[in-house]
Write a protein that holds these residues in place. Structure first.
Motif, mmCIF file in Angstrom:
data_model
loop_
_atom_site.group_PDB
_atom_site.id
_atom_site.type_symbol
_atom_site.label_atom_id
_atom_site.label_comp_id
_atom_site.label_asym_id
_atom_site.label_seq_id
_atom_site.Cartn_x
_atom_site.Cartn_y
_atom_site.Cartn_z
ATOM 1 N N GLN A 1 0.817 -1.208 0.000
ATOM 2 C CA GLN A 1 0.000 0.000 0.000
ATOM 3 C C GLN A 1 0.855 1.264 0.000
ATOM 4 O OE1 GLN A 1 -2.700 -0.013 3.301
ATOM 5 N NE2 GLN A 1 -4.123 1.392 2.333
ATOM 6 N N PHE A 2 1.964 1.203 0.713
ATOM 7 C CA PHE A 2 2.857 2.357 0.802
ATOM 8 C C PHE A 2 4.202 1.995 0.172
ATOM 9 C CE2 PHE A 2 -0.150 2.644 4.313
ATOM 10 C CZ PHE A 2 -0.689 3.908 4.076
ATOM 11 N N PRO A 3 4.904 2.963 -0.426
ATOM 12 C CA PRO A 3 6.152 2.666 -1.142
ATOM 13 C C PRO A 3 7.178 1.972 -0.259
ATOM 14 C CG PRO A 3 5.429 4.928 -1.587
ATOM 15 C CD PRO A 3 4.562 4.405 -0.484
ATOM 16 N N VAL A 4 7.746 0.895 -0.775
ATOM 17 C CA VAL A 4 8.839 0.194 -0.095
ATOM 18 C C VAL A 4 10.082 0.375 -0.965
ATOM 19 C CG1 VAL A 4 9.684 -2.001 0.787
ATOM 20 C CG2 VAL A 4 7.240 -1.465 0.908
ATOM 21 N N ILE A 5 10.893 1.368 -0.612
ATOM 22 C CA ILE A 5 12.073 1.691 -1.410
ATOM 23 C C ILE A 5 13.220 2.053 -0.471
ATOM 24 C CG2 ILE A 5 10.683 2.546 -3.351
ATOM 25 C CD1 ILE A 5 11.391 5.398 -2.432
ATOM 26 N N TYR A 6 14.399 2.189 -1.060
ATOM 27 C CA TYR A 6 15.573 2.637 -0.307
ATOM 28 C C TYR A 6 15.818 4.102 -0.658
ATOM 29 C CZ TYR A 6 16.242 -2.335 0.477
ATOM 30 O OH TYR A 6 16.058 -3.654 0.838
ATOM 31 N N ASP A 7 15.499 5.008 0.274
ATOM 32 C CA ASP A 7 15.579 6.446 0.014
ATOM 33 C C ASP A 7 16.992 6.912 -0.340
ATOM 34 O OD1 ASP A 7 12.996 7.329 0.118
ATOM 35 O OD2 ASP A 7 13.001 7.709 2.277
ATOM 36 N N THR A 8 17.999 6.252 0.246
ATOM 37 C CA THR A 8 19.377 6.708 0.025
ATOM 38 C C THR A 8 19.946 6.228 -1.307
ATOM 39 O OG1 THR A 8 20.217 4.793 1.237
ATOM 40 C CG2 THR A 8 19.854 6.820 2.495
ATOM 41 N N MET A 9 19.245 5.302 -1.953
ATOM 42 C CA MET A 9 19.702 4.791 -3.247
ATOM 43 C C MET A 9 19.108 5.610 -4.384
ATOM 44 S SD MET A 9 19.436 0.646 -3.055
ATOM 45 C CE MET A 9 20.381 -0.359 -1.911
ATOM 46 N N SER A 10 19.744 5.529 -5.534
ATOM 47 C CA SER A 10 19.189 6.152 -6.738
ATOM 48 C C SER A 10 18.002 5.325 -7.232
ATOM 49 C CB SER A 10 20.252 6.224 -7.832
ATOM 50 O OG SER A 10 20.571 4.909 -8.278
ATOM 51 N N VAL A 11 17.248 5.915 -8.138
ATOM 52 C CA VAL A 11 16.140 5.180 -8.749
ATOM 53 C C VAL A 11 16.675 3.927 -9.450
ATOM 54 C CG1 VAL A 11 14.350 5.264 -10.531
ATOM 55 C CG2 VAL A 11 14.718 7.243 -9.029
ATOM 56 N N TYR A 12 17.799 4.073 -10.141
ATOM 57 C CA TYR A 12 18.407 2.929 -10.844
ATOM 58 C C TYR A 12 18.713 1.797 -9.866
ATOM 59 C CZ TYR A 12 21.519 0.261 -13.900
ATOM 60 O OH TYR A 12 22.096 -0.755 -14.640
ATOM 61 N N ASP A 13 19.376 2.129 -8.761
ATOM 62 C CA ASP A 13 19.779 1.089 -7.810
ATOM 63 C C ASP A 13 18.570 0.445 -7.135
ATOM 64 O OD1 ASP A 13 22.471 1.320 -8.351
ATOM 65 O OD2 ASP A 13 22.809 2.837 -6.794
ATOM 66 N N ARG B 1 14.915 9.957 -14.507
ATOM 67 C CA ARG B 1 15.165 10.080 -13.058
ATOM 68 C C ARG B 1 16.066 8.970 -12.532
ATOM 69 N NH1 ARG B 1 11.276 13.483 -10.960
ATOM 70 N NH2 ARG B 1 12.912 13.893 -9.432
ATOM 71 N N LEU B 2 16.627 8.153 -13.401
ATOM 72 C CA LEU B 2 17.382 6.983 -12.956
ATOM 73 C C LEU B 2 18.552 7.337 -12.040
ATOM 74 C CD1 LEU B 2 17.421 4.690 -16.134
ATOM 75 C CD2 LEU B 2 16.296 4.253 -13.938
ATOM 76 N N LYS B 3 19.185 8.485 -12.246
ATOM 77 C CA LYS B 3 20.334 8.862 -11.410
ATOM 78 C C LYS B 3 19.923 9.664 -10.177
ATOM 79 C CE LYS B 3 23.619 8.912 -15.274
ATOM 80 N NZ LYS B 3 24.586 9.720 -16.064
ATOM 81 N N THR B 4 18.623 9.956 -10.068
ATOM 82 C CA THR B 4 18.125 10.755 -8.949
ATOM 83 C C THR B 4 17.995 9.897 -7.696
ATOM 84 O OG1 THR B 4 16.839 12.103 -10.489
ATOM 85 C CG2 THR B 4 16.211 12.216 -8.161
ATOM 86 N N ARG B 5 18.355 10.455 -6.552
ATOM 87 C CA ARG B 5 18.156 9.747 -5.295
ATOM 88 C C ARG B 5 16.656 9.628 -5.028
ATOM 89 N NH1 ARG B 5 21.431 11.166 0.168
ATOM 90 N NH2 ARG B 5 23.117 10.497 -1.208
ATOM 91 N N ALA B 6 16.218 8.463 -4.598
ATOM 92 C CA ALA B 6 14.783 8.191 -4.436
ATOM 93 C C ALA B 6 14.125 9.127 -3.435
ATOM 94 C CB ALA B 6 14.570 6.741 -4.015
ATOM 95 N N SER B 7 14.872 9.595 -2.459
ATOM 96 C CA SER B 7 14.305 10.471 -1.428
ATOM 97 C C SER B 7 13.785 11.779 -2.012
ATOM 98 C CB SER B 7 15.335 10.772 -0.344
ATOM 99 O OG SER B 7 16.480 11.407 -0.906
#
Length: 361
Positions: free
Chosen positions: A88-100, A132-138
């Motif tokens: 339901q809510f995003p499960v991502i790694y904020d400190t990683m880039s979109v690519y990673d 946005r692949l190089k952008t940090r997910a945060s």
């Protein structure tokens, strides 16, 4: 990908359930084809997420079996079932880039770098994340982060099933339509088995080939969006699907004649029907009620609501109240009016269930 079979599946959160009321999920026997798009639809607390967790392995059923391609996986853990789940809510790694973030599930399964790069770019293009692949997910908005979650679920091509648990909850309303359309498009491209949980009928009907409508732990009906709209098998489905929902009208049946509001009406399924003490009603959707010059039932118009595409007209005769839809260009009758039902779309329900031609529920 996998065909999914739920065999005599039931689940209770109690240690020693004694009655049907003790089960959060009543008996379910379902088979979903490999590569299909399915939705679990129903109100909060109806058992949708419980069923999803039984399929994923987060829960073990009290009774019955879960099979992937006819292999019993009931005792397997989620990681053994080879599934992808979007929550339901995003499960991502904020400190990683979109690519990673997108590459993470592939790296976890030992995929080589060339294949990882190919798959990440493929999924990023599908989800419009390439720039946005190089952008940090945060640094992304909520819908951008949820796109990453969707991508992480879609990036692996070896999963048996991809499951979505109300994935658009955090998305702004004006972006939901875009993501719903994108998910449907992605399914048509990759043809993987997908199960989508939602309480929103629009999400379910626009995404799924087959919708499983649930209420109080019971699968009430499984069908295409057209099936659910045109032939609801229970009055709950008639109420829950459609806006406004199906009219449910008290009726009298005598010698095969059905009366609503004191007038005899034609219905699609009266032949051979015997009430046998059942509570009997007539169900007809507002779309299949119309104003007529002669015949039908005389009513008074009590209210009119303009929705932009059409008007929802409420009418009444004594204790009989129902709604019908009127196109914007159609004239609204003044004073006493008469209405009639489309006989092919008007049906008898006994104890809530659609009466089949043989007279059985």
């Amino acid at each position: 990908m996998a065909k999914i079979t739920l065999d005599n599946l039931r689940h209770s959160y109690m240690e020693n359930p004694q009655s049907a009321e003790d089960f959060a999920l009543k008996q379910i026997d379902v088979e979903w084809d490999d590569g299909g798009a399915y939705a679990l639809l129903g109100p909060s607390g109806c058992g949708k997420t419980t069923l999803l967790n039984l399929i994923s392995g987060l829960l073990k059923p009290s009774h019955g079996r879960v099979l992937f391609d006819d292999v019993d996986v009931t005792d397997q853990q989620p990681d053994q079932r080879n599934i992808a789940q979007v929550f339901q809510f995003p499960v991502i790694y904020d400190t990683m880039s979109v690519y990673d973030n997108l590459a993470f599930p592939l790296r976890n399964h030992g995929v080589d770098k060339v294949e990882i790069d190919k798959k990440v770019h493929e999924i990023a293009e599908m989800l419009e994340l390439t720039d946005r692949l190089k952008t940090r997910a945060s640094g992304l908005t909520a819908d951008g982060k949820q796109k990453i979650s969707l991508g992480r679920g879609l990036v692996r091509s070896d999963v048996n099933v991809i499951m979505f648990d109300e994935p658009l909850t955090v998305i702004d309303p004006h972006l939901k339509w875009q993501l719903r359309s994108k998910l449907k498009e992605l399914h048509e491209q990759i043809h993987r088995t997908m199960i989508y949980v939602t309480h929103d009928q629009t999400e379910a009907l626009t995404f799924a080939d087959q919708v499983v409508v649930m209420d109080e732990g019971v699968v009430v009906q499984i069908g295409t969006p057209i099936d659910l709209f045109e032939r609801p098998k229970h009055i709950f489905v008639g109420h829950f699907i459609g806006s406004p929902g199906m009219n449910v009208l008290a009726c009298d049946i005598d010698n095969g004649k059905v009366r609503v509001g004191g007038e005899v009406i034609e219905v699609a399924n009266a032949d051979g029907f015997n009430a046998n003490g059942c509570e009997v009603v007539v169900g007809v959707r507002p779309e299949f009620v119309s104003f007529v010059d002669k015949g039908g039932i005389e009513v008074d118009v009590t209210s009119v609501a303009d929705t932009g595409r059409h008007r929802v007209v409420a009418v009444k005769k004594d204790d009989l109240e129902l709604k019908l839809l009127l196109d914007e260009e159609d004239e609204l009758p003044e004073g006493k009016s008469r209405i009639a039902f489309d006989a092919d779309k008007t049906r008898i329900y006994a104890d809530g269930w659609l009466v089949e031609q043989e007279g059985n529920k």
